[in-house]
Write a protein that holds these residues in place. Structure first.
Motif, PDB file in Angstrom:
ATOM      1  N   LEU B  44      47.203  37.581  39.960  1.00 11.24           N
ATOM      2  CA  LEU B  44      45.826  37.364  39.499  1.00 11.24           C
ATOM      3  C   LEU B  44      45.429  35.970  39.937  1.00 11.24           C
ATOM      4  O   LEU B  44      46.262  35.074  39.952  1.00 11.24           O
ATOM      5  CB  LEU B  44      45.746  37.432  37.970  1.00 11.24           C
ATOM      6  N   LEU B 102      31.101  45.210  44.187  1.00  7.77           N
ATOM      7  CA  LEU B 102      31.687  46.124  45.158  1.00  7.77           C
ATOM      8  C   LEU B 102      32.977  46.750  44.671  1.00  7.77           C
ATOM      9  O   LEU B 102      33.234  47.918  44.873  1.00  7.77           O
ATOM     10  CB  LEU B 102      31.977  45.373  46.460  1.00  7.77           C
ATOM     11  N   LYS B 103      33.813  45.941  44.060  1.00 10.66           N
ATOM     12  CA  LYS B 103      35.146  46.407  43.712  1.00 10.66           C
ATOM     13  C   LYS B 103      35.322  46.350  42.201  1.00 10.66           C
ATOM     14  O   LYS B 103      34.576  45.634  41.517  1.00 10.66           O
ATOM     15  CB  LYS B 103      36.195  45.502  44.360  1.00 10.66           C
ATOM     16  N   PRO B 104      36.320  47.063  41.678  1.00  5.17           N
ATOM     17  CA  PRO B 104      36.598  46.957  40.230  1.00  5.17           C
ATOM     18  C   PRO B 104      36.721  45.500  39.802  1.00  5.17           C
ATOM     19  O   PRO B 104      36.286  45.105  38.724  1.00  5.17           O
ATOM     20  CB  PRO B 104      37.926  47.703  40.070  1.00  5.17           C
ATOM     21  N   LYS B 105      37.296  44.690  40.677  1.00  7.50           N
ATOM     22  CA  LYS B 105      37.482  43.263  40.405  1.00  7.50           C
ATOM     23  C   LYS B 105      36.170  42.572  40.063  1.00  7.50           C
ATOM     24  O   LYS B 105      36.123  41.695  39.188  1.00  7.50           O
ATOM     25  CB  LYS B 105      38.077  42.635  41.655  1.00  7.50           C
ATOM     26  N   PHE B 107      33.572  43.569  38.577  1.00  5.06           N
ATOM     27  CA  PHE B 107      33.124  43.798  37.202  1.00  5.06           C
ATOM     28  C   PHE B 107      33.876  42.885  36.231  1.00  5.06           C
ATOM     29  O   PHE B 107      33.287  42.264  35.358  1.00  5.06           O
ATOM     30  CB  PHE B 107      33.338  45.269  36.827  1.00  5.06           C
TER      31      PHE B 107
END
Lengths: 177, 515
Positions: B44, B102-105, B107
């Motif tokens: 992370l 764009l990506k889950p990240k 959010f």
């Protein structure tokens, strides 16, 4: 019970319940035996999966496979959209994987073959954990996810395939008297 | 007691992250040749977003001999300021960007970063602050319905505002308090996605050209190279025609631009890329070379290749210019202003930089206004903290500095987009050029005799500059008045009596002793 399937016995059964089958099996959600059991004939009963279990188990494999292919496409083309696809496919796969794991866990209490059920559950646990790590890897920007992302995607795809294979081929073989 | 920080570090992550903090924690990463560790990234990214806290009865901390006052409050995300010839101050307020997640990240990261920001909606307006003569300012709306205005510049042709999607121009007469009407568009600016939406702005000394900083559309190309057309560039725009060309490229996020007084040299501060570790990549202050390529995305600090960018481009890497001066990593400089002798003391010659502060780092850094001393027109020495106290001891953020402007009277104007206020730092013994503003200022620093240390600091500096400045004259103090005629277009510079001003401040200012 679309996914519940079994080989039909050769003849009609005489009795509604086979005495050799343990009682929890007779009323199992998984075990849709109906009344067709022939006491006189040897038969193989391939137990079907709970349909929800079947759907999420298959979905886990398919979505991880999609992620692995998307990763490959990114590696081959440097086209970033493939990496984005892979991220979402992995997220979806994790949802299926988590549900499949829960189904497998409950299945342990109902399955005829606990050893296979346990192996399936452990495979799903490992694929979930590796898949989660893979999701974090895929959260890295651009090429930072490579090549680890592709390698992990392939590993979890194989794990999910084996888990699905075991889940769908669970059989109960016995000889009737 | 609630947690004062949101720290995304689970035991799993700690185990997976390589040992990082110790190596460079003690080595300040300042200057022309910063230490650059190997890129590293845990599973992370380290994220610490200080939660907002109230000032209470506190104020930002300024050096001895200076005072700070809040001159505007209840603004709507103030970003950059501009001091007008009559002493009025314009404040651009707004918040832009429409980058899709764009990506889950995206959010997850969006939720975490939002905790460190003001919950106010951007004002999309310009607020005018007019001095009342007693150090306080009257607050009124100059123009509304702008689109995330950020950069401001005044030339003989009018008042220019860099919205997030266009450079626009207002007519301006000295003393005006409201705009005559909607502005005219000089030229549209790249605004698709607008991952980095701030459009920094400055005008050339002759007012012919405007320079707009356009940030990249991603951290490091994760939105694809198609999104990066016309991004990470500084545009030179013809004020008359609106025609533009890329003056410099590869500057990831040029967040503030200004011309060095008395020269034709454009300077910028830029925010460099994230997620390569707590000590990469240094944000920087640099002079901008015409046609220069500064590395993004292919490389950083000259030829350090960023492994995340594919396909690679060795030719571009080869041509990349290393910036002049590292401000150290993740400081997020958003404001730049050259000092003038009126600021006084050791802060007479150099650059003020407003630092919004970090998120991609376990220990928050930045959250202050620093002063980079100059000699012979070049940075010389480590940054000194000029305004601090924005971070509380518990790691909460009371404010976050953005734009910095030095007014002709030597006061330093700091916009703060978390407090939603504008701060004004004044010298307690400021000369007669100041509009009698010091009287009501309450001093934050303990009241010591301010004049003496200023004197000591200033005199050796002047001497030191003399022997070796045969080549570069512009930055030394005597050069400033010489240069004044050239740059009347941008901002009125120091009145001609200035060089004598700071060194002859032995008298006690009655206004100061009163406080």
């Amino acid at each position: 019970m679309l996914l519940s399937w079994r080989r039909k016995p050769a003849t009609l059964s005489l009795n509604a319940h086979d005495n050799n089958v343990p009682p929890w099996h007779q009323f199992s959600f998984n075990d849709f035996r109906g009344s067709a059991v022939n006491a006189a004939v040897e038969y193989t009963h391939r137990r079907g999966l709970n349909p929800l279990h079947g759907v999420v188990l298959a979905g886990t494999f398919v979505l991880f496979l999609g992620a692995a292919l998307s990763d490959y496409a990114y590696m081959a083309s440097y086209e970033i959209q493939w990496a984005t696809f892979a991220s979402w496919l992995i997220a979806s796969a994790l949802v299926c994987n988590g549900l499949a794991f829960v189904c497998a866990l409950f299945g342990l209490f109902t399955a005829g073959n606990r050893r296979r059920g346990l192996i399936q559950m452990l495979l799903l646990l490992v694929s979930f954990l590796l898949g989660f790590v893979n999701a974090l890897i895929h959260a890295m920007d651009a090429w930072a996810m490579m090549p680890t992302g592709l390698i992990l995607s392939i590993i979890v795809t194989i794990l999910a395939l084996v888990a699905a294979w075991i889940g769908f081929t669970a059989t109960v073989t016995r000889k009737a008297q | 007691m609630t947690l004062s920080r949101i720290t995304l570090t689970t035991p799993l992550v700690i185990a997976l992250m390589t040992a990082s903090a110790s190596a460079l924690a003690d080595t300040p990463q300042y200057g022309a040749n910063p230490d650059l560790p190997e890129p590293q990234r845990g599973l992370l990214p380290s994220m610490t977003v200080p939660e907002p806290a109230d000032w209470g009865d506190r104020k930002p901390i300024v050096p001895e001999g200076y005072s700070i006052t809040e001159i505007a409050s209840d603004l709507k995300i103030p970003r950059q300021t501009l001091v007008l010839p009559n002493g009025d101050i314009l404040v651009a307020e707004g918040s832009g960007g429409n980058a899709p997640k764009l990506k889950p990240k995206d959010f997850v990261a969006g939720i975490i970063k939002a905790k460190g920001k003001s919950s106010f909606k951007g004002g999309d307006r310009l607020t005018l602050l007019r001095p009342n003569g007693d150090g306080s300012y009257e607050q009124s709306v100059f123009a509304e319905n702008l689109n995330a205005p950020y950069g401001l510049a005044l030339t003989d042709n009018g008042l220019y505002v860099a919205n997030q999607d266009a450079l626009v121009r207002f007519d301006y007469e000295e003393g005006q308090t409201t705009a005559d009407g909607p502005p005219e568009v000089v030229t549209p600016l790249p605004s698709e996605i607008n991952h980095h939406w701030t459009k920094a702005l400055t005008a050339s000394p002759d007012g012919r050209y405007l320079y707009v900083g356009i940030g990249s559309n991603s951290n490091i190309t994760e939105r694809g190279m198609e999104a990066e057309v016309d991004r990470a560039e500084i545009w030179e725009i013809d004020a008359e025609t609106g025609a533009h060309r890329a003056y410099a490229t590869g500057v990831r996020n040029p967040t503030a631009l200004t011309f060095q007084p008395g020269t034709d040299t454009l300077w910028a501060v830029a925010n460099e890329r994230d997620e390569l570790g707590p000590d990469l990549v240094p944000d920087y202050l640099t002079s901008i070379q015409d046609g220069g390529f500064y590395g993004w995305p292919y490389s950083y600090w000259g030829q350090h290749v960023d492994p995340r960018v594919k396909p690679e481009n060795p030719d571009k890497v080869e041509s990349a210019i290393a910036p002049d001066y590292s401000l150290a990593s993740h400081r997020a400089p958003l404001g730049i202003a050259f000092s003038t002798p009126q600021v006084g003391g050791e802060y007479s010659d150099g650059v003020f930089v407003g630092q919004h502060g970090s998120w991609n780092r376990a220990d928050p850094v930045g959250y202050n206004v620093v002063f980079i001393p100059f000699q012979n027109g070049r940075p010389a020495g480590d940054p000194k903290e000029f305004v601090s106290g924005f971070l509380s001891d518990e790691g909460r953020a009371r404010g976050r500095p953005v734009g910095v402007t030095v007014a002709p009277d030597g006061s330093v104007i700091v916009a703060d987009d978390l407090t939603n206020a504008v701060w004004r730092v004044t010298r307690d013994d400021a000369g007669s050029t100041a509009p009698a503003a010091t009287s009501s200022d309450s001093t934050t620093a303990p009241g010591t005799a301010p004049a003496t240390p200023d004197d000591n600091a200033l005199t050796p500096e002047n001497d030191a500059a003399t022997p070796d400045d045969s080549t570069a004259t512009p930055g030394t103090e005597p050069a400033t008045p010489e240069a004044t005629p050239e740059d009347e277009a941008v901002m009125p510079e120091a009145p001609s009596d200035t060089p004598a001003d700071p060194s002859s401040e032995d008298r006690e200012d009655p206004a100061t002793t009163a406080t």
